[in-house]
Scaffold this active site. Structure first.
Site, mmCIF file in Angstrom:
data_model
loop_
_atom_site.group_PDB
_atom_site.id
_atom_site.type_symbol
_atom_site.label_atom_id
_atom_site.label_comp_id
_atom_site.label_asym_id
_atom_site.label_seq_id
_atom_site.Cartn_x
_atom_site.Cartn_y
_atom_site.Cartn_z
ATOM 1 N N ARG A 66 0.840 -1.193 0.000
ATOM 2 C CA ARG A 66 0.000 0.000 0.000
ATOM 3 C C ARG A 66 0.879 1.248 0.000
ATOM 4 N NH1 ARG A 66 -1.807 0.927 4.367
ATOM 5 N NH2 ARG A 66 -1.078 -0.887 5.519
ATOM 6 N N LYS A 203 -9.438 -2.505 2.127
ATOM 7 C CA LYS A 203 -9.179 -1.323 2.938
ATOM 8 C C LYS A 203 -10.007 -0.122 2.452
ATOM 9 C CE LYS A 203 -6.754 -3.633 5.704
ATOM 10 N NZ LYS A 203 -5.455 -4.119 5.628
ATOM 11 N N HIS A 223 -10.132 -2.313 11.889
ATOM 12 C CA HIS A 223 -9.025 -3.155 11.400
ATOM 13 C C HIS A 223 -8.725 -4.216 12.464
ATOM 14 C CE1 HIS A 223 -4.594 -3.173 9.722
ATOM 15 N NE2 HIS A 223 -5.328 -4.090 9.139
ATOM 16 N N SER A 245 -0.819 -3.166 10.529
ATOM 17 C CA SER A 245 -0.475 -4.092 9.453
ATOM 18 C C SER A 245 0.812 -4.852 9.761
ATOM 19 C CB SER A 245 -0.315 -3.318 8.151
ATOM 20 O OG SER A 245 -1.516 -2.624 7.864
ATOM 21 N N CYS A 247 1.420 -6.992 12.086
ATOM 22 C CA CYS A 247 1.736 -7.077 13.515
ATOM 23 C C CYS A 247 1.026 -8.231 14.207
ATOM 24 C CB CYS A 247 1.411 -5.762 14.207
ATOM 25 S SG CYS A 247 2.534 -4.430 13.735
ATOM 26 N N ASP A 272 -8.765 -9.756 9.605
ATOM 27 C CA ASP A 272 -8.284 -8.409 9.248
ATOM 28 C C ASP A 272 -9.299 -7.299 9.509
ATOM 29 O OD1 ASP A 272 -5.961 -6.993 8.112
ATOM 30 O OD2 ASP A 272 -7.254 -6.511 6.420
ATOM 31 N N ARG A 364 2.413 -12.046 -0.269
ATOM 32 C CA ARG A 364 1.117 -12.416 0.320
ATOM 33 C C ARG A 364 0.543 -13.667 -0.323
ATOM 34 N NH1 ARG A 364 -1.270 -8.705 4.445
ATOM 35 N NH2 ARG A 364 0.347 -7.131 4.586
HETATM 36 P P1 GTP Z 1 -1.858 -7.472 7.797
HETATM 37 O O1 GTP Z 1 -2.375 -8.557 6.919
HETATM 38 O O2 GTP Z 1 -0.811 -6.625 7.110
HETATM 39 O O3 GTP Z 1 -2.922 -6.622 8.390
HETATM 40 O O4 GTP Z 1 -0.972 -8.184 8.964
HETATM 41 P P2 GTP Z 1 -1.354 -9.032 10.277
HETATM 42 O O5 GTP Z 1 -1.637 -8.104 11.411
HETATM 43 O O6 GTP Z 1 -2.397 -10.035 9.961
HETATM 44 O O7 GTP Z 1 0.031 -9.751 10.626
HETATM 45 P P3 GTP Z 1 0.461 -11.299 10.540
HETATM 46 O O8 GTP Z 1 -0.322 -12.172 11.474
HETATM 47 O O9 GTP Z 1 0.472 -11.706 9.119
HETATM 48 O O10 GTP Z 1 1.956 -11.235 11.096
HETATM 49 C C1 GTP Z 1 2.957 -10.448 10.501
HETATM 50 C C2 GTP Z 1 4.320 -10.889 10.934
HETATM 51 O O11 GTP Z 1 4.425 -10.878 12.362
HETATM 52 C C3 GTP Z 1 4.665 -12.313 10.486
HETATM 53 O O12 GTP Z 1 5.974 -12.348 9.972
HETATM 54 C C4 GTP Z 1 4.552 -13.120 11.739
HETATM 55 O O13 GTP Z 1 5.400 -14.222 11.729
HETATM 56 C C5 GTP Z 1 4.909 -12.127 12.853
HETATM 57 N N1 GTP Z 1 4.196 -12.462 14.125
HETATM 58 C C6 GTP Z 1 2.879 -12.709 14.267
HETATM 59 N N2 GTP Z 1 2.570 -13.034 15.560
HETATM 60 C C7 GTP Z 1 3.733 -12.977 16.245
HETATM 61 C C8 GTP Z 1 4.083 -13.205 17.628
HETATM 62 O O14 GTP Z 1 3.255 -13.538 18.486
HETATM 63 N N3 GTP Z 1 5.400 -13.027 17.960
HETATM 64 C C9 GTP Z 1 6.335 -12.658 17.025
HETATM 65 N N4 GTP Z 1 7.600 -12.509 17.438
HETATM 66 N N5 GTP Z 1 6.049 -12.454 15.717
HETATM 67 C C10 GTP Z 1 4.767 -12.603 15.334
HETATM 68 C C1 SPV Z 2 -2.622 -4.371 5.540
HETATM 69 O O1 SPV Z 2 -1.671 -3.730 5.071
HETATM 70 O O2 SPV Z 2 -3.139 -4.082 6.646
HETATM 71 C C2 SPV Z 2 -3.158 -5.539 4.807
HETATM 72 C C3 SPV Z 2 -2.687 -5.754 3.426
HETATM 73 O O3 SPV Z 2 -3.998 -6.262 5.325
HETATM 74 S S1 SPV Z 2 -3.492 -4.753 2.282
HETATM 75 O O4 SPV Z 2 -4.637 -5.494 1.739
HETATM 76 O O5 SPV Z 2 -2.544 -4.456 1.215
HETATM 77 O O6 SPV Z 2 -3.980 -3.543 2.908
HETATM 78 MN MN MN Z 3 -4.513 -5.507 7.474
#
Ligand code: GTP
Ligand code: SPV
Ligand code: MN
Length: 579
Positions: A66, A203, A223, A245, A247, A272, A364
């Site tokens: 984004r 989004k 979100h 995002s 996190c 999400d 992704r």
């Molecule tokens: P968006 O799709 O962008 O909104 O992201 P999200 O909030 O769904 O994040 P996602 O669960 O995909 O995690 C993003 C990154 O954080 C990945 O590389 C995970 O491995 C890492 N991660 C997730 N949970 C944890 C955790 O509990 N501890 C640590 N150290 N890393 C984590």
């Molecule tokens: C984010 O960035 O929070 C996502 C990926 O979930 S996107 O669909 O590109 O916004």
């Molecule tokens: Mn997201």
């Protein structure tokens, strides 16, 4: 034929001048035809049969996340967009883009994609129409939303649908814009084919436009992931959690309880976005408006997220991952040893030991939600699920403890409003910079965040039983920069304290920032954490928190008189408690 829809499609066709206009019905045969065309043109390539009906897409290397600096809220008044958004007047925004849209689909096909956000028949669901010249967007929308007939049926002859016009344009960042006209429920996006810039249901609609609808109509578009936690007695408590995002939302939504947590189960409702309304019982009820996951690939493996790995085993699309020589998708953190050689996300040869990442950090997968082994039996319930707790979180090396509970709803709104997090690869720009990201909505709130905080406060008065509010931080680091908390499945230990607190149990001690778990309140048995680091996980450093409150003051000041007085009251009483 819906007259309002037909006249808008005709208008867009007259502007963009496509060679063909195709109305998408969401059928299997249509999907197969589009995929075959993209295989022939090189937009997709087929993966190994170990991943049936799954494909690789490489986006333009200048178009991988984004682009917040190219995203605009074009409300009539600049103040309504607020300091949290880039603004252009609707007239200027349209004048700029009409020039770029003129004839942009010559030689291309214009696809009309009707889609439904939310389960069919749910009073919370809403219809969107995306017009796009990207077949990649169409096949992704088919996974991410309920697409085609089902949406047209729900729409009927109504003119109430969110309009989204999308074109790849020439993919130049100089001519890339993602514009929202909240008063017209209209989105115009050009010049990007990636994720949240191009899949307009996500989004752009479900957060930026929907947040303004939610303000006007008295609900929440957030979100947030939604998850059900079932205890060994078979009772399920639902929780919604907002993290910025990349996190950890997808990971928490699909958590697998470790062997030590006998009898506990976790059910995924959404990963999400949450749309939440006050029910007749005075509680908050949440639906997941999406039908698929657009998840971060790097870091996803059988150890960290086996449910995501199972979800993406077929009928999935992989964007900007690497591939092995047998056509298997690959990314940093997937199972098994690192192969000697790969083709990287740009299509170049890659050798083990290279300092470059093989997969893009924001690579992704797009996978259907129903393929997730932990998908909740209630994930398509038209009423949604009742939310007992709202959890905010961020990626903080220091300051924020593993978990704490807000004192009450209004304090919870302050806790949400003061979320900060280190930036990630999900948006272009520097990574690892701490920025304030209220409710993880900074890039997604379609109006002035001062008004958004007022909306949160007002919603609190409308609920008989508002959710309890918490803050978590899985990312605290030791002096060497290593994460102290093991995270992932072990996060269930923290969720157990959260739901105990919701049910009037769970030992807690008062601190200046809110309620912390009493020693032993979060079960740490068997983790073998260094006792000093263990107590550091819950440490609240008054100096750091005072500095934090000063930084929040600077952030709040941007909102001038749109900031509700209660937010500044909360900040001042926090400072008083810090002494
Ligand atoms: P968006 O799709 O962008 O909104 O992201 P999200 O909030 O769904 O994040 P996602 O669960 O995909 O995690 C993003 C990154 O954080 C990945 O590389 C995970 O491995 C890492 N991660 C997730 N949970 C944890 C955790 O509990 N501890 C640590 N150290 N890393 C984590
Ligand atoms: C984010 O960035 O929070 C996502 C990926 O979930 S996107 O669909 O590109 O916004
Ligand atoms: Mn997201």
């Amino acid at each position: 034929m819906n007259a309002a829809l037909k006249s808008w499609v005709d208008e867009c066709a007259a502007l963009c001048k496509p060679d063909h206009v195709v109305w998408c019905d969401g059928s299997e045969s249509e999907n197969t035809r589009l995929i075959d065309e993209m295989l022939a043109s090189g937009v997709l390539s087929k993966l190994n049969d170990a991943y049936p009906n799954s494909y690789l897409h490489r986006s333009n290397p200048n178009d991988v996340a984004r682009t917040e600096h190219l995203t605009f809220i074009c409300s009539k008044s600049k103040d309504d967009a607020g300091p949290n958004n880039y603004w252009m007047s609707p007239e200027d925004g349209k004048a700029k883009l009409v020039g770029l849209y003129a004839g942009c689909m010559k030689g291309r096909t214009m696809y009309v994609v009707p889609y439904l956000m939310g389960p069919a028949g749910s009073p919370s669901s809403k219809v969107g129409i995306e017009i796009t010249d990207s077949p990649y967007v169409v096949v992704n929308m088919r996974i991410m939303t309920r697409m085609g007939e089902v949406a047209l049926r729900q729409l009927g002859h109504s003119s109430e649908f969110v309009k989204g016009l999308h074109s790849l344009g020439d993919l130049s960042p100089d001519r890339r814009f993602i514009m929202h006209f909240p008063e017209e429920r209209l989105i115009w996006s050009i010049g990007s084919g990636y994720g949240g810039n191009a899949l307009l249901g996500k989004k752009c609609f479900a957060l930026r436009i929907a947040s303004t609808q939610a303000r006007d109509e008295g609900w929440f578009a957030e979100h947030m992931l939604i998850v059900g936690i079932e205890n060994p007695k078979g009772e399920t408590t639902y929780v919604a959690a907002a993290f910025p995002s990349a996190c950890g939302k997808t990971n928490l939504a699909m958590l697998v309880p470790p062997a030590s947590q006998k009898g506990w189960k976790v059910w995924t409702v959404g990963d999400d976005i949450a749309w939440m309304r006050v029910g007749p019982d005075g509680r908050l009820w949440a639906i997941n408006p999406e039908a698929g996951f657009f998840g971060v690939a790097p870091g996803t493996g059988s150890k960290t997220n086996p449910n995501a790995m199972a979800s993406l085993k077929k009928d999935s699309i992989f964007t900007n991952v690497a591939v092995t020589k047998d056509g298997m998708p690959w990314w940093e953190g997937i199972d098994g040893p690192v192969p000697e050689s790969l083709t990287d996300w740009k299509g170049n040869p890659w050798a083990k030991g290279s300092t470059e990442k093989a997969a893009h950090p924001n690579a992704r997968f797009t996978a259907p939600a129903h393929q997730c082994p932990s998908i909740s039996p209630k994930w398509e319930d038209p009423q949604g699920v009742p939310i007992s707790a709202i959890i905010f979180g961020g990626r903080r090396a220091r300051t924020a403890p593993l978990v704490y509970q807000a004192r009450d709803w209004n304090h919870g709104v302050y806790v949400g409003a003061s979320v900060a997090s280190e930036t990630t690869a999900a948006q272009t720009g520097a990574v690892g910079v701490v920025r304030r990201d209220p409710m993880a909505m900074l890039p997604f709130c379609g109006y002035n965040m001062g008004d958004y905080f007022s909306h949160w406060l007002r919603m609190g008065t409308r609920m008989k039983a508002p959710p309890k509010v918490f803050h978590v931080n899985w990312f605290r680091q030791d002096a060497a920069g290593k994460f102290v908390w093991p995270g992932f499945g072990e996060n269930l230990r923290v969720l157990r304290w959260v739901i105990d607190r919701c049910h009037g149990e769970g030992a807690a001690v008062e601190s200046p920032i809110g309620w912390l778990p009493s020693p032993g309140g979060v079960d740490m048995s068997g983790l073998n954490l260094d006792p000093a680091l263990q107590s550091d996980l819950f440490a609240v450093d008054k100096g750091e928190w005072k500095a934090e409150a000063e930084n929040v003051a600077e952030f709040f000041a941007k909102f001038g008189d749109r900031l509700p007085a209660e937010m500044e009251n909360q900040r001042k009483t926090l400072l008083a408690r810090l002494g």
